[in-house]
Design a protein around this motif. Structure first.
Motif, PDB file in Angstrom:
ATOM      1  N   CYS A 319       2.744  56.229  67.328  1.00  0.00           N
ATOM      2  CA  CYS A 319       4.108  55.752  66.621  1.00  0.00           C
ATOM      3  C   CYS A 319       3.571  54.187  66.353  1.00  0.00           C
ATOM      4  CB  CYS A 319       4.790  55.360  67.818  1.00  0.00           C
ATOM      5  SG  CYS A 319       6.267  56.935  68.731  1.00  0.00           S
ATOM      6  N   PHE A 373      11.933  58.030  73.909  1.00  0.00           N
ATOM      7  CA  PHE A 373      13.249  57.241  73.815  1.00  0.00           C
ATOM      8  C   PHE A 373      12.549  56.014  73.160  1.00  0.00           C
ATOM      9  CE2 PHE A 373      15.214  60.975  72.059  1.00  0.00           C
ATOM     10  CZ  PHE A 373      15.534  61.002  71.206  1.00  0.00           C
ATOM     11  N   GLU A 374      11.735  55.209  74.527  1.00  0.00           N
ATOM     12  CA  GLU A 374      11.377  54.410  74.264  1.00  0.00           C
ATOM     13  C   GLU A 374      10.252  53.445  74.003  1.00  0.00           C
ATOM     14  OE1 GLU A 374      10.279  50.904  77.710  1.00  0.00           O
ATOM     15  OE2 GLU A 374      10.951  52.927  78.386  1.00  0.00           O
ATOM     16  N   VAL A 376       9.180  54.693  70.394  1.00  0.00           N
ATOM     17  CA  VAL A 376      10.504  54.684  69.182  1.00  0.00           C
ATOM     18  C   VAL A 376      10.646  53.374  69.507  1.00  0.00           C
ATOM     19  CG1 VAL A 376      12.020  55.212  67.843  1.00  0.00           C
ATOM     20  CG2 VAL A 376      10.271  57.327  69.047  1.00  0.00           C
ATOM     21  N   PHE A 377      11.345  52.495  70.042  1.00  0.00           N
ATOM     22  CA  PHE A 377      12.070  51.331  70.168  1.00  0.00           C
ATOM     23  C   PHE A 377      10.569  50.712  69.720  1.00  0.00           C
ATOM     24  CE2 PHE A 377      15.757  53.814  71.427  1.00  0.00           C
ATOM     25  CZ  PHE A 377      16.253  53.240  70.115  1.00  0.00           C
ATOM     26  N   SER A 616      18.619  49.115  73.166  1.00  0.00           N
ATOM     27  CA  SER A 616      18.375  50.462  72.454  1.00  0.00           C
ATOM     28  C   SER A 616      18.186  50.354  74.215  1.00  0.00           C
ATOM     29  CB  SER A 616      16.552  50.419  72.648  1.00  0.00           C
ATOM     30  OG  SER A 616      15.382  49.140  73.244  1.00  0.00           O
ATOM     31  N   MET A 620      20.199  54.513  75.436  1.00  0.00           N
ATOM     32  CA  MET A 620      19.525  55.643  75.917  1.00  0.00           C
ATOM     33  C   MET A 620      19.999  55.506  77.205  1.00  0.00           C
ATOM     34  SD  MET A 620      17.717  56.152  73.266  1.00  0.00           S
ATOM     35  CE  MET A 620      17.180  57.512  74.133  1.00  0.00           C
ATOM     36  N   THR A 623      23.053  57.512  77.408  1.00  0.00           N
ATOM     37  CA  THR A 623      22.719  58.755  76.509  1.00  0.00           C
ATOM     38  C   THR A 623      22.152  59.592  77.414  1.00  0.00           C
ATOM     39  OG1 THR A 623      22.628  58.005  74.529  1.00  0.00           O
ATOM     40  CG2 THR A 623      21.459  60.540  74.854  1.00  0.00           C
ATOM     41  N   THR A 624      21.005  59.171  78.567  1.00  0.00           N
ATOM     42  CA  THR A 624      20.555  60.387  79.443  1.00  0.00           C
ATOM     43  C   THR A 624      21.425  59.973  80.538  1.00  0.00           C
ATOM     44  OG1 THR A 624      18.546  59.132  78.599  1.00  0.00           O
ATOM     45  CG2 THR A 624      18.391  59.874  81.035  1.00  0.00           C
TER      46      THR A 624
END
Length: 700
Positions: A319, A373-374, A376-377, A616, A620, A623-624
């Motif tokens: 990333c 995802f963390e 990515v952010f 973020s 997340m 969502t999680t």
């Protein structure tokens, strides 16, 4: 002799009793006989045809009196009749509890949840004591009879001898009855152990069904375990394919090439590998052991730290390199070098910081999903603040510590159970041995933190970075001890502060470690960071949880969040007041990407990082929490939820089982010793579960 009935408590009957059937237990207050001394007697009478030893059991009564007054418990076995009489109000086999006059009435004690095997043990112990007393009485009467035989010279002496014969026979009957009761008590103990085991299994099953939103009902080999296997397996295979197609090694560094003496490129093993090792030690040993303070989550602390770090390194390398290519709009195969691996380690540290707020409350599947995802952010924030705005942050005060802390806190708001009446703090505590293990992590982090801050610094600036970091750590360490003694109750040091706030200087100095702070400035910044962190552990954590409902398991706000913000502000001040002569006559405008405006860029970068991290993290976390189940609400902060644990898990369970087993087959004197040991162990375990350890909401 008979008094009024003060309270009646219904207890389930026992169909195994001779004669069958159950009944209610009636508690009656009566005036005590003269030989029992002053006070009132609380007696039990079972409303059935056949009397049994008393319910509730003695310890269930004695532990629930207001004021903690002690009681005397006597076994009344002087009448074989099942109906009360003036000489034996309980009938055969009853137990009388003698209370002082100032103790509350029978309605003030509780007859419910304490009925367990330990109560049978105490009843058994009382029966043994009674048997010993009766045997002493028979021996004494035998001696008196012998004396009277030598002085039979009157009618009065012969009558007295007959009474002694009668008393001795009566005590022998009592002794036989007490021995029989003891045998029955042993049998009840064995039966009760089986009942308790079955009841606990039923309760566990009902509790799982009662809280489906937080219950991972199939984590022992069912659907949830398969889902983790499938998703994590797909993720790992996908990353492997990306490495296979788009990653290659950079050409080896040639130290004899032209210009190589002044510049250490990313493929220089000698220039970067030692720093890579130090940062790896911090990740796997430092952070891992620092989180082992939880008394029943040692496997999870070390094991999940290992797993998440490895995943974060491999995914972070991809990333971060992708956003670097995006920033310059030049796309090509990734050339992996030592500097890239250190960047991957920094991404993993960010993950571990966030994990500190979620530890013990999330499932492995939730954590893996969050890590993906963390990263990515985190790369997005790095792109905006480091590559576009070009902030100064060699040690990651903003990019790593601030981002990781506030992402974790935001996610924790949604991932922490909100079910009422759940004891969140039952195992969210430390014990003496777990705090010692946590100090291993603290020492590793404290010693290796200069390498963390100097890992990606320019070769000529590493000396300054290391010196500033060491002095800042010293300042925070000394200040932590001073304020811990001042702010904690009873003027005593607290291991929570020592394990965490002593590291705050390394966090705060990260932004300005390669700047000219000077020895005094580095010490001052470390002292302020240590004081801010210690105050946070003493007061801020509890306030945040109560006011905002954010459960910070490890106190990452105090160790990373607040010192990270302090470091960003400090870097803005240092850059703003810098003069040309401070940097050897080199103009300040040529040293920083934005010259005299660099201080403003530092503040902008801090605000943007906070916005991305909080937004973020909340996204997340929400969502999680809706996609995947977390651990069972009854097994928060418990290794047994996701790990195979040994028979001595918790240290006390095996000892209690062994003592209970030996108690039922031992003789009178050993039984008393065994019962005493059981009471000591149970009391110790209750103290540990009810707050003997430090509350981990103020722990890292």
């Amino acid at each position: 002799m008979f008094g009024r009935t003060d309270s009646i408590a219904s207890l389930p009957g026992d169909d195994r009793r001779e004669g069958g059937g159950g009944g209610d237990v009636e508690l009656t207050t009566v005036e005590t006989p003269q030989h029992m001394g002053p006070g009132r007697a609380i007696m039990t009478r079972v409303n059935s045809n056949v009397m049994t030893p008393p319910l509730p059991r003695p310890s269930a009564i004695s532990r629930k009196f207001t004021g903690g007054q002690s009681v005397e418990i006597l076994v009344n076995s002087n009448n074989s009749s099942s109906s009360p009489t003036p000489s034996s109000p309980l009938g055969g086999g009853g137990i009388t509890v003698i209370l002082p006059d100032d103790v509350a009435s029978p309605g003030d004690f509780y007859l419910g949840e304490d009925i367990d095997t330990e109560l049978h043990k105490q009843e058994f112990d009382h029966l043994n004591n009674t048997i010993n007393k009766l045997r002493d009485q028979i021996t004494r009467l035998a001696h008196l009879e012998s004396d009277q035989m030598q002085r039979i010279d009157s009618q009065e002496a012969r009558e007295r001898l007959e009474r002694l014969h009668h008393d001795r026979d009566e005590f022998q009957v009592r002794l036989d009855r007490a021995v029989s009761n003891r045998k029955e008590a042993i049998q009840r103990i064995r039966e009760r152990k089986t009942e308790i085991k079955s009841t606990k299994q039923a309760i566990d099953h009902i509790s799982e069904l009662s809280y489906p939103s937080y219950g991972d009902h199939h984590h022992h080999g069912g659907r949830r375990f398969d889902l983790f296997f499938v998703l994590f397996g797909i993720m790992q295979v996908a990353i492997m394919v990306l490495y296979w197609l788009f990653v290659d090694y950079e050409a080896p560094y040639d130290p004899h090439a032209s210009g190589s003496d002044d510049v250490h490129p990313g493929n220089d093993v000698f220039g970067y590998y030692l720093y890579f090792i130090d940062v790896s030690f911090m990740m796997y040993i430092g952070f891992g052991y620092l989180m082992t303070f939880l008394r029943r989550y040692g496997f999870g602390s070390l094991g999940f730290c290992f797993l998440l770090s490895a995943l974060a390194v491999e995914w972070g390398v991809l990333c971060l390199e992708l956003v670097r290519q995006f920033a310059v709009r030049q796309y090509h195969v990734i050339h992996l070098n030592m500097l890239g691996l250190i960047d991957g380690n920094f991404a993993a540290v960010t993950i571990l910081i966030s994990f500190g707020a979620l530890i013990g409350k999330t499932s492995p599947l939730q954590m893996v999903f969050l890590v993906f995802f963390e990263i990515v952010f985190y790369a997005l924030a790095f792109l905006v603040c480091a590559l576009k705005l070009q902030m100064v942050d060699v040690g990651g005060s903003i990019a790593i510590h601030t981002f990781g802390a506030f992402f974790g806190l935001s996610a924790s708001y949604f991932l922490s159970p909100k079910i009422e009446n759940i004891d969140m703090h039952k195992h969210k505590t430390s014990r003496y041995s777990s705090d010692i293990f946590a100090m291993i992590g603290t020492v590793f982090l404290w010693v290796l933190w200069p390498s963390f801050n100097a890992g990606i610094a320019l070769h000529e600036l590493r000396y300054r970075v290391i010196m500033n970091t060491v002095l800042a750590l010293i300042g925070s360490c000394v200040t932590t001890f001073v304020l811990s003694r001042l702010l904690r109750p009873h003027r005593k040091f607290d291991m929570v502060d020592v394990q965490n706030a002593t590291l705050a200087g390394g966090v705060a100095v990260g932004c300005s470690a390669d700047l000219v702070l000077g020895p005094g400035g580095a010490l001052l910044l470390g002292m302020v960071a240590g004081g801010l962190s210690t105050t946070g552990f003493c007061h801020v954590s509890a306030f945040v949880e109560k006011k905002f409902g954010i459960q910070d398991t490890c106190g990452i706000l105090n160790l990373h969040g607040l010192p990270g913000i302090l470091g960003a502000v400090a870097s803005a001040v240092v850059v703003g007041v810098a003069r040309d002569d401070v940097y050897g006559g080199v103009p300040v405008s040529s040293l920083f990407p934005h010259g005299a405006n660099q201080g403003r860029i530092q503040i902008y970068s801090l605000l943007i990082t906070l916005a991305i991290a909080i937004g973020s993290g909340a996204l997340m976390g929400f969502t999680t929490s809706h996609l995947f189940d977390g651990p069972s609400s009854r097994n928060l902060f418990e290794d047994s939820e996701y790990w195979h644990v040994s028979h001595d898990y918790g240290n006390l369970g095996a000892n209690i089982a062994a003592l209970q087993s030996s108690s039922s087959s031992s003789s009178s004197a050993p039984s008393r010793t065994t019962a005493s040991n059981l009471r000591t162990i149970n009391a110790h375990e209750e103290e540990e579960g009810e707050g003997d350890g430090s509350d981990s909401s103020s722990h890292y």
